[in-house]
Enzyme design. Sequence first.
Site, PDB file in Angstrom:
ATOM      1  N   ILE A 118      70.186  48.272  63.525  1.00 43.84           N
ATOM      2  CA  ILE A 118      70.340  49.254  62.437  1.00 43.84           C
ATOM      3  C   ILE A 118      71.782  49.203  61.924  1.00 43.84           C
ATOM      4  O   ILE A 118      72.515  50.178  61.951  1.00 43.84           O
ATOM      5  CB  ILE A 118      69.916  50.676  62.859  1.00 43.84           C
ATOM      6  N   PRO A 154      73.228  49.114  58.933  1.00 47.43           N
ATOM      7  CA  PRO A 154      73.744  50.073  57.948  1.00 47.43           C
ATOM      8  C   PRO A 154      74.172  51.398  58.581  1.00 47.43           C
ATOM      9  O   PRO A 154      75.172  51.992  58.164  1.00 47.43           O
ATOM     10  CB  PRO A 154      72.567  50.258  56.981  1.00 47.43           C
ATOM     11  N   TYR A 155      73.447  51.843  59.583  1.00 50.97           N
ATOM     12  CA  TYR A 155      73.799  53.078  60.293  1.00 50.97           C
ATOM     13  C   TYR A 155      75.146  52.912  60.991  1.00 50.97           C
ATOM     14  O   TYR A 155      76.020  53.783  60.902  1.00 50.97           O
ATOM     15  CB  TYR A 155      72.698  53.414  61.287  1.00 50.97           C
ATOM     16  N   TYR A 156      75.328  51.783  61.681  1.00 49.81           N
ATOM     17  CA  TYR A 156      76.594  51.550  62.373  1.00 49.81           C
ATOM     18  C   TYR A 156      77.742  51.368  61.382  1.00 49.81           C
ATOM     19  O   TYR A 156      78.869  51.811  61.641  1.00 49.81           O
ATOM     20  CB  TYR A 156      76.480  50.341  63.301  1.00 49.81           C
ATOM     21  N   LYS A 194      78.771  54.794  60.342  1.00 56.05           N
ATOM     22  CA  LYS A 194      79.545  55.444  61.402  1.00 56.05           C
ATOM     23  C   LYS A 194      80.951  54.852  61.495  1.00 56.05           C
ATOM     24  O   LYS A 194      81.941  55.579  61.668  1.00 56.05           O
ATOM     25  CB  LYS A 194      78.822  55.299  62.747  1.00 56.05           C
TER      26      LYS A 194
END
Length: 212
Positions: free
Chosen positions: A124, A126-128, A131
């Site tokens: 994932i 894009p999530y990282y 963040k």
Amino acid sequence: MKVFVIGAHGNVGHLVVSQLKMAGHEVTAGIRKPEQKESFEEEGIKTVHVDLLDKPEALAVNLDGYDAVVFSAGSGGKTGDDMTMLIDLDGAVKSMQAAEIAGVKRYVMVSALFAEDRNRWNNIKPYYAAKFYADEWLRYRTGLDYTILEPGRLTFDEGTGKINTDGIEGGAIPREDVAAAVVASLTTPETIKKTIPMVSGQNGIKDALASI
């Protein structure tokens, strides 16, 4: 301490709110949908609508008079890349800007283990990435007394009250223990201006955070 929790209806956020209340703090649950009010009202917890698509100035109105902000909102990488960028990244940054506008100095971010290391990002990405850049903004573009908590893989297991914060090669942690770490960090000055990885371990949460 008077604490505003953004993302209070999430799995970790709701636990944070409940534990803050149990610890004697004055807590407000920042929620996205009106139907999310009921579960908090049953606990006697105040709710305020928060839309992370709003401008920082609009968000700041809700934060006036608080001692600390906890950011536990996010898509978790499950609502599409566009919303991940708008919530996990831009929404987070706007909450930081709002805190500074409102004069709230203390800020706790619930991030993700290894968010700062691109070589460790999983499927994932894009999530990282969200963040990574939100955390970078918090560290280098604000004057907030921040704590960044980086939990490993989240589980619904019962909390153990114990974590490890160093020598981590990966691992899991109950959401209940993440929430407990959020609550403890708010009154642990050793965590200010620190990024803290954590998974389940052998050290009591309060002691582990105080020894950072």
